[in-house]
Write an enzyme that holds these catalytic residues in place. Structure first.
Site, PDB file in Angstrom:
ATOM      1  N   LYS A  13       0.832  -1.214   0.000  1.00 36.58           N
ATOM      2  CA  LYS A  13       0.000   0.000   0.000  1.00 36.58           C
ATOM      3  C   LYS A  13       0.868   1.266   0.000  1.00 36.58           C
ATOM      4  O   LYS A  13       0.629   2.179  -0.776  1.00 36.58           O
ATOM      5  CB  LYS A  13      -0.925   0.022   1.236  1.00 36.58           C
ATOM      6  CG  LYS A  13      -1.853  -1.183   1.336  1.00 36.58           C
ATOM      7  CD  LYS A  13      -2.815  -1.052   2.496  1.00 36.58           C
ATOM      8  CE  LYS A  13      -2.166  -1.055   3.861  1.00 36.58           C
ATOM      9  NZ  LYS A  13      -1.589  -2.344   4.286  1.00 36.58           N
ATOM     10  N   ARG A  90      -9.635   0.754   8.898  1.00 36.79           N
ATOM     11  CA  ARG A  90      -9.292  -0.640   9.196  1.00 36.79           C
ATOM     12  C   ARG A  90     -10.409  -1.347   9.944  1.00 36.79           C
ATOM     13  O   ARG A  90     -10.279  -2.534  10.239  1.00 36.79           O
ATOM     14  CB  ARG A  90      -8.033  -0.689  10.055  1.00 36.79           C
ATOM     15  CG  ARG A  90      -6.731  -0.868   9.265  1.00 36.79           C
ATOM     16  CD  ARG A  90      -5.604  -0.773  10.274  1.00 36.79           C
ATOM     17  NE  ARG A  90      -4.394  -1.451   9.933  1.00 36.79           N
ATOM     18  CZ  ARG A  90      -3.314  -0.851   9.425  1.00 36.79           C
ATOM     19  NH1 ARG A  90      -3.352   0.407   9.100  1.00 36.79           N
ATOM     20  NH2 ARG A  90      -2.211  -1.535   9.219  1.00 36.79           N
ATOM     21  N   ARG A 129      12.364  -6.456   5.369  1.00 39.98           N
ATOM     22  CA  ARG A 129      12.422  -5.115   4.771  1.00 39.98           C
ATOM     23  C   ARG A 129      13.089  -4.087   5.687  1.00 39.98           C
ATOM     24  O   ARG A 129      12.998  -4.149   6.900  1.00 39.98           O
ATOM     25  CB  ARG A 129      11.023  -4.651   4.342  1.00 39.98           C
ATOM     26  CG  ARG A 129      10.081  -4.313   5.455  1.00 39.98           C
ATOM     27  CD  ARG A 129       8.695  -3.932   4.895  1.00 39.98           C
ATOM     28  NE  ARG A 129       7.774  -3.634   5.972  1.00 39.98           N
ATOM     29  CZ  ARG A 129       6.500  -3.322   5.814  1.00 39.98           C
ATOM     30  NH1 ARG A 129       5.968  -3.276   4.600  1.00 39.98           N
ATOM     31  NH2 ARG A 129       5.730  -3.052   6.852  1.00 39.98           N
ATOM     32  N   ARG A 164      11.286  -1.219  10.925  1.00 41.80           N
ATOM     33  CA  ARG A 164      10.149  -0.962  11.801  1.00 41.80           C
ATOM     34  C   ARG A 164      10.150  -1.961  12.947  1.00 41.80           C
ATOM     35  O   ARG A 164      10.321  -3.164  12.709  1.00 41.80           O
ATOM     36  CB  ARG A 164       8.844  -1.079  11.004  1.00 41.80           C
ATOM     37  CG  ARG A 164       8.569   0.152  10.177  1.00 41.80           C
ATOM     38  CD  ARG A 164       7.365  -0.013   9.310  1.00 41.80           C
ATOM     39  NE  ARG A 164       6.188  -0.559   9.984  1.00 41.80           N
ATOM     40  CZ  ARG A 164       4.983  -0.601   9.451  1.00 41.80           C
ATOM     41  NH1 ARG A 164       4.783  -0.115   8.232  1.00 41.80           N
ATOM     42  NH2 ARG A 164       3.969  -1.120  10.093  1.00 41.80           N
ATOM     43  N   ARG A 175      -0.812  -8.889  13.051  1.00 40.89           N
ATOM     44  CA  ARG A 175      -1.366  -7.833  12.184  1.00 40.89           C
ATOM     45  C   ARG A 175      -2.232  -8.449  11.091  1.00 40.89           C
ATOM     46  O   ARG A 175      -3.265  -7.902  10.712  1.00 40.89           O
ATOM     47  CB  ARG A 175      -0.226  -6.998  11.584  1.00 40.89           C
ATOM     48  CG  ARG A 175       0.374  -6.034  12.623  1.00 40.89           C
ATOM     49  CD  ARG A 175       1.802  -5.634  12.303  1.00 40.89           C
ATOM     50  NE  ARG A 175       1.951  -4.839  11.117  1.00 40.89           N
ATOM     51  CZ  ARG A 175       3.116  -4.696  10.461  1.00 40.89           C
ATOM     52  NH1 ARG A 175       4.208  -5.301  10.898  1.00 40.89           N
ATOM     53  NH2 ARG A 175       3.175  -3.947   9.401  1.00 40.89           N
TER      54      ARG A 175
HETATM   55  P1  AMP Z   1       0.740   0.408   9.019  1.00 41.03           P
HETATM   56  O1  AMP Z   1       1.884   1.339   8.893  1.00 41.03           O
HETATM   57  O2  AMP Z   1      -0.471   0.864   8.221  1.00 41.03           O
HETATM   58  O3  AMP Z   1       1.094  -1.033   8.752  1.00 41.03           O
HETATM   59  O4  AMP Z   1       0.265   0.468  10.556  1.00 41.03           O
HETATM   60  C1  AMP Z   1       1.130   0.067  11.599  1.00 41.03           C
HETATM   61  C2  AMP Z   1       0.333  -0.123  12.889  1.00 41.03           C
HETATM   62  O5  AMP Z   1      -0.295   1.127  13.265  1.00 41.03           O
HETATM   63  C3  AMP Z   1      -0.818  -1.123  12.812  1.00 41.03           C
HETATM   64  O6  AMP Z   1      -0.375  -2.459  13.016  1.00 41.03           O
HETATM   65  C4  AMP Z   1      -1.715  -0.618  13.943  1.00 41.03           C
HETATM   66  O7  AMP Z   1      -1.193  -0.976  15.208  1.00 41.03           O
HETATM   67  C5  AMP Z   1      -1.580   0.900  13.821  1.00 41.03           C
HETATM   68  N1  AMP Z   1      -2.584   1.477  12.884  1.00 41.03           N
HETATM   69  C6  AMP Z   1      -2.329   2.104  11.700  1.00 41.03           C
HETATM   70  N2  AMP Z   1      -3.463   2.512  11.104  1.00 41.03           N
HETATM   71  C7  AMP Z   1      -4.478   2.120  11.930  1.00 41.03           C
HETATM   72  C8  AMP Z   1      -5.890   2.224  11.868  1.00 41.03           C
HETATM   73  N3  AMP Z   1      -6.503   2.791  10.814  1.00 41.03           N
HETATM   74  N4  AMP Z   1      -6.608   1.704  12.896  1.00 41.03           N
HETATM   75  C9  AMP Z   1      -6.013   1.132  13.966  1.00 41.03           C
HETATM   76  N5  AMP Z   1      -4.678   0.973  14.085  1.00 41.03           N
HETATM   77  C10 AMP Z   1      -3.906   1.464  13.080  1.00 41.03           C
END
Ligand code: AMP
Length: 219
Positions: A13, A90, A129, A164, A175
């Site tokens: 994404k 989400r 990564r 990360r 996740r």
């Molecule tokens: P991402 O960078 O999108 O993979 O997000 C990393 C982490 O941030 C996720 O595993 C969640 O813990 C938190 N997170 C990001 N976006 C959301 C969202 N829309 N709702 C809830 N938690 C989120």
């Protein structure tokens, strides 16, 4: 044009969002990036989110809904061609909130693009990564190492690579489970409105990009 990019962690994404920004001037709204910034700044939101993110669980809806609401009102909204929502919504509650936030501002969603991926391949993709903290270029332990081990190929930064903290196998599995349990179920909400388009996310990056561009151009 306002687009949601949907798909499990590691589906690409962020990579595709970066390309759409470059090609179409869209503004990326990534709640994951916003939360990581909040953690770095040790803000109240960051302090609340840190342990949840490290466990791979979802941050409460009201926290991310507020982050998004704040960004929709920034001036860049008016200069851009629209938004790419990356990693948001989400949950169904977030999807409902986004609809309300958009309609209050006379905006609407144009497409929900779901990246279809193979979960086992994703674990391999995510756990290897890393990226350059200066320019953001992405690398991979097994598939894309920098030409000189300590230097970024793109900007030349030295010893600037970062990983990360939530890119471990155990967290990735959590996740993914969160995605299956809470995020995939929002697809019917958008399908009922004819907004969902599916793209094969395991294809090479340029091919995925072409498929997304074709969807946007057909609109
Ligand atoms: P991402 O960078 O999108 O993979 O997000 C990393 C982490 O941030 C996720 O595993 C969640 O813990 C938190 N997170 C990001 N976006 C959301 C969202 N829309 N709702 C809830 N938690 C989120």
């Amino acid at each position: 044009m306002n687009i949601i990019l949907l798909g499990p962690p590691g589906a690409g994404k962020g990579t595709q969002a970066a390309r759409l920004i470059a090609d179409r001037g869209l503004v990326q709204l990534s709640t994951g990036d916003m939360l990581r910034e909040a953690i770095k700044a040790a803000s109240p939101v960051g302090l609340r989110a840190k342990a949840i993110m490290e466990a791979g669980e979802l941050v409460p809806d009201e926290v991310v809904n507020e982050l998004i609401a704040g960004r929709l009102d920034l001036p860049e909204r008016y200069s851009g061609a629209g938004f790419i929502f990356d990693g948001y919504p989400r949950t169904e509650a977030q999807a409902v909130s986004l609809d309300a936030l958009l309609s209050e501002r006379d905006m609407k969603l144009d497409h929900v693009i779901e990246l279809i991926v193979d979960e086992d391949a994703l674990v391999d993709r995510i756990t290897g990564r890393f990226s350059c903290s200066k320019c953001g270029e992405g690398y991979h332990d097994r598939h894309k190492l920098p030409k000189v081990p300590s230097l970024c190929d793109v900007c030349g930064a030295e010893e600037a690579f970062k990983r990360r903290p939530d890119d471990t196998e155990q967290t990735v599995r959590t996740r993914m489970a969160e995605y299956r349990a809470k995020t995939a179920p929002i697809l019917p909400y958008y399908e009922a409105r004819g907004l969902v388009r599916r793209v094969e996310g395991m294809a090479p990056i340029a091919e995925v990009e072409r498929a997304i561009e074709a969807i946007l151009d057909a609109a």
